[in-house]
Design a protein around this motif. Structure first.
Motif, PDB file in Angstrom:
ATOM      1  N   VAL A   8      40.215  29.984  40.920  1.00 20.56           N
ATOM      2  CA  VAL A   8      40.309  31.427  40.782  1.00 20.56           C
ATOM      3  C   VAL A   8      41.139  31.678  39.530  1.00 20.56           C
ATOM      4  O   VAL A   8      42.213  31.101  39.368  1.00 20.56           O
ATOM      5  N   SER A   9      40.632  32.518  38.637  1.00 26.29           N
ATOM      6  CA  SER A   9      41.375  32.864  37.427  1.00 26.29           C
ATOM      7  C   SER A   9      42.022  34.229  37.613  1.00 26.29           C
ATOM      8  O   SER A   9      41.493  35.086  38.327  1.00 26.29           O
ATOM      9  N   PHE A  10      43.166  34.430  36.947  1.00 26.97           N
ATOM     10  CA  PHE A  10      43.898  35.680  37.047  1.00 26.97           C
ATOM     11  C   PHE A  10      44.157  36.246  35.660  1.00 26.97           C
ATOM     12  O   PHE A  10      44.583  35.520  34.755  1.00 26.97           O
ATOM     13  N   ILE A  11      43.899  37.522  35.487  1.00 29.67           N
ATOM     14  CA  ILE A  11      44.359  38.267  34.325  1.00 29.67           C
ATOM     15  C   ILE A  11      44.886  39.601  34.845  1.00 29.67           C
ATOM     16  O   ILE A  11      44.805  39.875  36.046  1.00 29.67           O
ATOM     17  N   VAL A  12      45.404  40.433  33.963  1.00 36.71           N
ATOM     18  CA  VAL A  12      46.011  41.691  34.410  1.00 36.71           C
ATOM     19  C   VAL A  12      45.440  42.876  33.651  1.00 36.71           C
ATOM     20  O   VAL A  12      44.911  42.733  32.548  1.00 36.71           O
ATOM     21  N   THR A  13      45.573  44.041  34.273  1.00 36.46           N
ATOM     22  CA  THR A  13      45.176  45.289  33.632  1.00 36.46           C
ATOM     23  C   THR A  13      46.129  46.397  34.043  1.00 36.46           C
ATOM     24  O   THR A  13      46.669  46.374  35.151  1.00 36.46           O
ATOM     25  N   ARG A  49      40.146  37.319  39.240  1.00 28.84           N
ATOM     26  CA  ARG A  49      40.955  38.360  39.868  1.00 28.84           C
ATOM     27  C   ARG A  49      41.734  39.079  38.780  1.00 28.84           C
ATOM     28  O   ARG A  49      42.539  38.459  38.077  1.00 28.84           O
ATOM     29  N   VAL A  50      41.483  40.375  38.639  1.00 29.19           N
ATOM     30  CA  VAL A  50      42.168  41.194  37.646  1.00 29.19           C
ATOM     31  C   VAL A  50      43.231  41.996  38.389  1.00 29.19           C
ATOM     32  O   VAL A  50      42.927  42.967  39.086  1.00 29.19           O
ATOM     33  N   GLN A  51      44.464  41.553  38.264  1.00 24.64           N
ATOM     34  CA  GLN A  51      45.570  42.192  38.957  1.00 24.64           C
ATOM     35  C   GLN A  51      45.913  43.509  38.264  1.00 24.64           C
ATOM     36  O   GLN A  51      45.939  43.592  37.040  1.00 24.64           O
ATOM     37  N   ILE A  52      46.201  44.530  39.060  1.00 24.51           N
ATOM     38  CA  ILE A  52      46.553  45.847  38.533  1.00 24.51           C
ATOM     39  C   ILE A  52      48.075  45.950  38.462  1.00 24.51           C
ATOM     40  O   ILE A  52      48.770  45.745  39.460  1.00 24.51           O
ATOM     41  N   VAL A  53      48.575  46.243  37.263  1.00 28.07           N
ATOM     42  CA  VAL A  53      50.015  46.373  37.036  1.00 28.07           C
ATOM     43  C   VAL A  53      50.290  47.731  36.393  1.00 28.07           C
ATOM     44  O   VAL A  53      49.394  48.354  35.813  1.00 28.07           O
ATOM     45  N   SER A  54      51.535  48.187  36.491  1.00 28.06           N
ATOM     46  CA  SER A  54      51.869  49.495  35.914  1.00 28.06           C
ATOM     47  C   SER A  54      52.123  49.413  34.418  1.00 28.06           C
ATOM     48  O   SER A  54      51.875  50.373  33.690  1.00 28.06           O
ATOM     49  N   GLU A  55      52.624  48.285  33.950  1.00 24.53           N
ATOM     50  CA  GLU A  55      52.867  48.088  32.523  1.00 24.53           C
ATOM     51  C   GLU A  55      52.366  46.712  32.128  1.00 24.53           C
ATOM     52  O   GLU A  55      52.467  45.760  32.895  1.00 24.53           O
TER      53      GLU A  55
END
Length: 126
Positions: A8-13, A49-55
């Motif tokens: 599973v790969s992870f990045i953020v948005t 999996r594109v993790q949702i972050v505030s910043e």
């Protein structure tokens, strides 16, 4: 022990709407799940999996990539969907932005709407 794990790969948005549109409409990934915490995509059986972050402070290196059979054709398809490929002063890149490694592999870079650096690679053996 036999390896039966699936990666599973992870990045953020910090912009889930833009990320969802990009990964579904531009990159043609299947959206498996959308929650307040993450967007989960399936990409040829692989989970992204594109993790949702505030910043978000995007990394200055490649965070995710794809192996492709025909990099020029793939780049042209993505350009037609509005993707802009990156250029780096320290690398000799062709007109499409492709850098050929010393062993002949071809690599090009672009970003998603959150600024995550993504890549395409065409290996010599492909």
């Amino acid at each position: 022990m036999k390896n039966n794990r699936q990666p599973v790969s992870f990045i953020v948005t910090d912009d889930p709407d833009a990320a969802q549109a990009f990964f579904v409409d531009v990159m043609a990934l299947e959206l498996r799940e959308a929650s307040p915490f993450a967007l989960v995509f399936v990409d040829c059986g692989h989970v992204l999996r594109v993790q949702i972050v505030s910043e978000l402070e995007p990394a200055d290196y490649t965070v995710h990539g794809w192996e492709v059979v025909d990099i020029a054709r793939t780049i042209e398809e993505l350009i037609s969907k509005g993707v802009q490929f990156q250029r780096f002063d320290q690398l000799p890149q062709d007109a499409l932005g492709v850098w050929t490694t010393p062993d002949g592999n071809k690599i090009a870079w672009f970003t998603d709407p959150s600024g995550n650096r993504l890549s395409l690679t065409q290996y010599m053996t492909t």
